[in-house]
Design a protein around this motif. Structure first.
Motif, PDB file in Angstrom:
ATOM      1  N   VAL A   2       0.844  -1.300  -0.254  1.00  0.00           N
ATOM      2  CA  VAL A   2      -0.029  -0.098   0.000  1.00  0.00           C
ATOM      3  C   VAL A   2       0.779   1.211   0.180  1.00  0.00           C
ATOM      4  CG1 VAL A   2      -1.630   1.293   1.503  1.00  0.00           C
ATOM      5  CG2 VAL A   2      -1.881  -1.189   1.056  1.00  0.00           C
ATOM      6  N   TYR A   3       0.634   2.175  -0.705  1.00  0.00           N
ATOM      7  CA  TYR A   3       1.355   3.489  -0.852  1.00  0.00           C
ATOM      8  C   TYR A   3       0.189   4.512  -0.207  1.00  0.00           C
ATOM      9  CZ  TYR A   3       4.037   1.407  -4.642  1.00  0.00           C
ATOM     10  OH  TYR A   3       4.937   0.612  -5.453  1.00  0.00           O
ATOM     11  N   VAL A   4       1.032   5.093   0.698  1.00  0.00           N
ATOM     12  CA  VAL A   4      -0.163   6.344   1.417  1.00  0.00           C
ATOM     13  C   VAL A   4       0.721   7.620   0.856  1.00  0.00           C
ATOM     14  CG1 VAL A   4      -0.779   7.498   3.322  1.00  0.00           C
ATOM     15  CG2 VAL A   4      -0.359   4.960   3.346  1.00  0.00           C
ATOM     16  N   PRO A   5      -0.029   8.386   0.088  1.00  0.00           N
ATOM     17  CA  PRO A   5       0.445   9.825  -0.328  1.00  0.00           C
ATOM     18  C   PRO A   5       0.639  10.805   0.756  1.00  0.00           C
ATOM     19  CG  PRO A   5      -1.770   9.517  -1.013  1.00  0.00           C
ATOM     20  CD  PRO A   5      -1.509   8.280  -0.472  1.00  0.00           C
ATOM     21  N   GLY A   6       1.253  11.738   0.587  1.00  0.00           N
ATOM     22  CA  GLY A   6       1.278  12.898   1.564  1.00  0.00           C
ATOM     23  C   GLY A   6       2.845  13.043   1.772  1.00  0.00           C
ATOM     24  N   CYS A   7       2.818  14.376   2.430  1.00  0.00           N
ATOM     25  CA  CYS A   7       4.356  14.855   3.045  1.00  0.00           C
ATOM     26  C   CYS A   7       4.253  15.610   4.275  1.00  0.00           C
ATOM     27  CB  CYS A   7       4.991  15.615   1.874  1.00  0.00           C
ATOM     28  SG  CYS A   7       6.669  15.681   2.261  1.00  0.00           S
ATOM     29  N   PRO A   8       4.221  14.941   5.313  1.00  0.00           N
ATOM     30  CA  PRO A   8       3.783  13.619   5.648  1.00  0.00           C
ATOM     31  C   PRO A   8       2.294  13.415   5.566  1.00  0.00           C
ATOM     32  CG  PRO A   8       4.098  14.825   7.754  1.00  0.00           C
ATOM     33  CD  PRO A   8       4.420  15.964   6.730  1.00  0.00           C
ATOM     34  N   PRO A   9       1.872  12.147   5.207  1.00  0.00           N
ATOM     35  CA  PRO A   9       0.441  11.832   5.388  1.00  0.00           C
ATOM     36  C   PRO A   9      -0.092  12.287   6.609  1.00  0.00           C
ATOM     37  CG  PRO A   9       1.826  10.021   4.648  1.00  0.00           C
ATOM     38  CD  PRO A   9       2.720  11.019   5.104  1.00  0.00           C
ATOM     39  N   THR A  10      -1.317  12.485   6.845  1.00  0.00           N
ATOM     40  CA  THR A  10      -1.841  12.743   8.118  1.00  0.00           C
ATOM     41  C   THR A  10      -2.198  11.567   8.803  1.00  0.00           C
ATOM     42  OG1 THR A  10      -3.954  12.733   6.890  1.00  0.00           O
ATOM     43  CG2 THR A  10      -2.933  15.086   7.492  1.00  0.00           C
ATOM     44  N   PRO A  11      -2.451  11.503  10.022  1.00  0.00           N
ATOM     45  CA  PRO A  11      -2.742  10.220  10.817  1.00  0.00           C
ATOM     46  C   PRO A  11      -3.830   9.432   9.976  1.00  0.00           C
ATOM     47  CG  PRO A  11      -1.806  11.632  12.437  1.00  0.00           C
ATOM     48  CD  PRO A  11      -2.073  12.647  11.106  1.00  0.00           C
ATOM     49  N   GLN A  12      -4.876  10.411   9.758  1.00  0.00           N
ATOM     50  CA  GLN A  12      -5.997   9.835   8.966  1.00  0.00           C
ATOM     51  C   GLN A  12      -5.579   9.144   7.827  1.00  0.00           C
ATOM     52  OE1 GLN A  12      -5.695  12.984   9.905  1.00  0.00           O
ATOM     53  NE2 GLN A  12      -7.636  14.021  10.618  1.00  0.00           N
TER      54      GLN A  12
END
Lengths: 208, 585
Positions: free
Chosen positions: A137-147
């Motif tokens: 699984v890839y989670v986008p964001g920089c950084p991704p929020t906890p949600q």
């Protein structure tokens, strides 16, 4: 208690609902695993702080059965790559992954782990951990929020749901070779690139 | 400002008068400080330290002046009693960059000289352990040299060329062999290549093992590796400890596992592009990092870019909130290291979340705020947030810090594990260029907000927190003191917050940068955060260097740990409060 476990086509009388379920072996196997994912306590960079925040009281990863974060790879089944992967560190990450027992999953958290992010052009940066490890699984964001991280973890659970005990790789007869550990040379060397590198070298010699 | 310049000039003149033959003023346009001949560097620095009182060498870095075929090493010094920075420079030819090492005079230069060797290839003669620090031994080339290009090289400066020429996407990966961020030297053949890098990487470890200090007794030293994957190293830091029984007899920190090439990328970026990158240095304290960078660029830009009143106040509010956030987390993680696993940290994370709510409201992002701009801040405070901050600083935060105090400070286990452990004397702290809480817990009341005020810190009434034992316990307690002082500053700042503009100039993408150099420093939560910038008059910095407090505070780690038990090593490291994003950059 048995939520999501019973097959919808079977009728369970209301008086024993919650104590009895009629289900398949696959379903109970996955149901047990999806609520007991143990992530590795392995922080790399900025994203690690958001990972810790996710374990904190406000977002509370424990709601999904994931509160036990272990620093030892032997006790984990989910590796959260939480930050920039550098060339100097990638041999250790690959080694840690090889040390994890099956079943194991990899979640790539944030832009850096997924593709290098803002540091992609850096000379010491591996542009994405998927160059070395199979990412689920890839989670986008920089950084991704906890949600966002929680959503990624739920995607891992969905993936677990779809697996079948007869097909999973950890019960197959093929031996698990592990991923070859990269070497630190004049630059990072991936042993899997050796044939390509040699071919290039031979072509050069031919031209000369 | 002019008054300060006059004072600096006077000091410089008095030093030049003392050494008319060795030293001259740096007369390049926009530059300041003194130029010293490499041959006279050591005697000169000795006099500076012993006669002029410049006892702390805060920053050492190199600059590659490729067009002039010169390498320059820049030293920033200050007096631990206060005052502004003194800049000393040494120039050597680029073909043979050799400079005498200052480690004998200022042990704090040890890591920084190694960094300059690693990234710029400047050799420091007489350095006891001159090997690479951020990259690994065996890596090809010195990456911060101007003629060294990385694998994914697209152009000298951003913004790059169009990536959609004639409607077709072109990716840098496709041109590279294997499509990877890799550059092998000419003629590299993996079959004939001899892998010596691994042995060199562990060189420190091996040399630790072969020492025989008690000839009559046959003992064996044990080498223990902590990290890079270790729950108590706050990231990917590694310590190689040599043990005699349970006592640490030698220690070597190994870092670079999170070296993200901040400086090389920063030199390709335009000035304003670097602001979001500073967020990712010390990822707890993005606002203070922004502050330091904005300050040093504003120094270069000149009077016109001095932020308006309201922006100054907002900056102070954000920087102090960051300090509180950082110290809460440091207290929480420190207790983690002592064995109170995660419960105190949960209390700390709760406060962090509430402060992050403020950051999210003002900047749109929880962690990576990117909020400061040259000449102000990017946008005004949203409606209602002022009231929220007021409530936090008057009610919530004082109560919470008292609560943390009540639970933890007198706890018997905390006291017995921390008192008298990992002592750093004031002389050592200054010599090792320690900064921030580490320096002040050793009894040196040096706080840049007071000693060399920046922004509007000279207006606020606060005390410099100081403790006198220099042990782990004092480094723990000083965080409480600093939070309390920060709350005092915040109360004054929120009450005095004026209305008006928040940006001195129109929002701009490019700036007309004058030629020259500047060093801006702020008192970050972890210590002196400095940005050294050299501009050649274009849109991109010629040199961009970060003086990272966590990195330099680690220089004293060995000194603190010698003679302590292995279990206390974790506590000592926790008390220094490092963040790997800043250590490795």
């Amino acid at each position: 208690m048995t939520e999501g476990l019973n097959l919808p086509e079977y009728y369970i009388p209301p008086e024993i609902e919650g104590t009895v379920a009629i289900t398949t072996l696959d379903r109970i196997y996955n149901w047990g695993r999806r609520y007991s994912v143990w992530p590795m306590f392995f922080g790399l960079a900025c994203c690690a702080i958001e990972m810790i925040a996710t374990a904190g009281a406000r977002f509370d990863m424990a709601r999904f059965g994931m509160e036990i974060m272990r620093p030892s790879p032997r006790q984990c089944d989910l590796m959260i790559i939480s930050g920039t992967v550098t060339k100097k560190l990638v041999p250790q990450i690959v080694r840690l992954y090889n040390q994890m027992p099956e079943p194991k999953y990899v979640l790539s958290m944030g832009a850096c782990a997924s593709g290098g992010g803002p540091f992609k052009r850096g000379y010491n940066v591996v542009a994405g951990i998927d160059k070395f490890l199979p990412v689920d699984v890839y989670v986008p964001g920089c950084p991704p929020t906890p949600q966002a991280l929680l959503f990624g973890l739920m995607k891992i659970q969905e993936k677990i749901d779809q697996e079948s005990i007869s097909k999973v790789r950890w019960y197959s007869d093929e031996p698990d070779e592990g991923i070859p550990v990269p070497i630190l040379g004049p630059d990072l060397i991936d042993p899997r690139d050796f044939p390509a590198l040699l071919k290039k070298e031979q072509e050069k010699e031919k031209q000369a | 400002m002019s008054e300060q310049t006059a004072v600096i000039n006077k000091i410089n003149q008095s030093i030049i008068n003392r050494f008319p033959d060795w030293v001259r003023e740096d007369e390049r346009e926009g530059y300041e400080g003194l130029l010293v001949e490499a041959a006279h560097l050591i005697p000169f620095m000795e006099v500076l330290r012993d006669e002029f009182g410049y006892d702390s060498l805060t920053s050492v870095t190199g600059v590659d002046y490729l067009p002039e075929e010169k390498m320059e090493v820049v030293y920033h010094l200050y007096k631990s009693t206060g005052g502004s920075i003194l800049v000393v420079k040494v120039q050597v030819p680029r073909s043979s960059p050799v400079i005498p090492s200052l480690v004998g005079l200022y042990p704090g230069a040890a890591f920084q000289e190694r960094e300059a060797w690693d990234l710029l290839g400047i050799r420091f003669e007489g350095h006891p352990n001159l090997k690479r620090i951020l990259m690994w031994e065996g890596f090809e080339g010195h990456p911060l040299r101007k003629d060294w290009v990385e694998a994914f090289f697209e152009g000298e400066f951003k913004p790059y060329e169009d990536r959609w020429p004639e409607g077709k996407v072109s990716k840098i990966e496709t041109d590279k062999p294997l499509g990877k961020n890799i550059n092998y030297p000419e003629g590299f053949n993996p079959e004939t290549w001899i892998p010596d890098a691994k042995e060199l990487l562990f060189q420190g470890t091996v040399s630790l093992k072969t020492e025989d200090d008690d000839p009559g007794l046959e003992t064996e030293h044990l080498v223990v590796n902590l990290g890079p994957q270790h729950p108590s190293t706050h990231g990917v830091f590694r310590m190689v400890a040599k043990l005699e029984g349970e006592t640490v007899v030698d220690l070597e920190p190994v870092m670079g596992y999170l070296h993200r090439n901040h400086e090389k990328i920063g030199e390709r970026n335009t000035f304003s592009m670097n602001m979001p990158y500073t967020d990712r240095l010390d990822y707890f304290c993005s606002m203070s990092n922004n502050f330091g960078y904005a300050l040093s660029v504003e120094k270069l830009l000149g009077e016109k870019y001095q932020p308006p009143e309201r922006a100054q106040y907002i900056r102070v509010i954000m920087a102090e909130l960051t300090r509180i956030l950082n110290h809460f987390m440091a207290i929480g993680f420190f207790l983690n290291d002592l064995g109170a696993y995660f419960t105190p940290a949960l209390y700390a994370i709760k406060e962090r979340e509430l402060i992050l709510d403020i950051f999210e409201a003002v900047s749109g992002s929880r962690m990576m705020c990117n909020y400061f701009r040259f000449g102000g801040v990017v946008r005004d405070l949203p409606e209602g947030i002022e009231e929220h901050i007021r409530k936090m600083v008057y009610e919530r935060l004082p109560r919470q810090i008292d609560e943390m105090d009540r639970y933890l400070v007198d706890n018997e286990i905390v006291v017995s594990r921390c008192q008298g452990v990992g002592v750093l004397t004031p002389e050592q702290a200054i010599a090792y260029s320690a900064a921030g809480p580490v320096l002040r817990a050793s009894g040196v009341p040096y706080d840049i907000r007071r000693a060399d005020p920046y922004g509007i810190y000279d207006r606020f009434d606060f005390d410099v927190a100081v403790r006198y034992h220099g042990d782990v316990y004092d480094r723990f307690l000083i965080k409480y003191d600093e939070v309390r002082q920060s709350i005092r500053i915040l109360q004054q700042a929120i009450d005095g917050l004026p209305g008006g503009e928040i940006l001195a100039n129109k929002p701009a993408y490019k700036f007309r940068m004058p030629k020259g150099e500047s060093y801006g420093r702020v008192e970050g939560p972890k210590g002196e955060l400095g940005f050294y910038i050299v501009s050649d008059g274009t849109n991109n910095p010629w040199r961009y260097h970060v003086r990272a407090p966590s990195f330099i505070n680690l220089t004293g780690l060995r000194e603190m740990s010698l003679g302590e038990k292995i279990a206390d090593l974790v506590a000592i490291l926790g008390s220094i409060d490092i963040v790997l994003g800043e250590v490795d950059r």
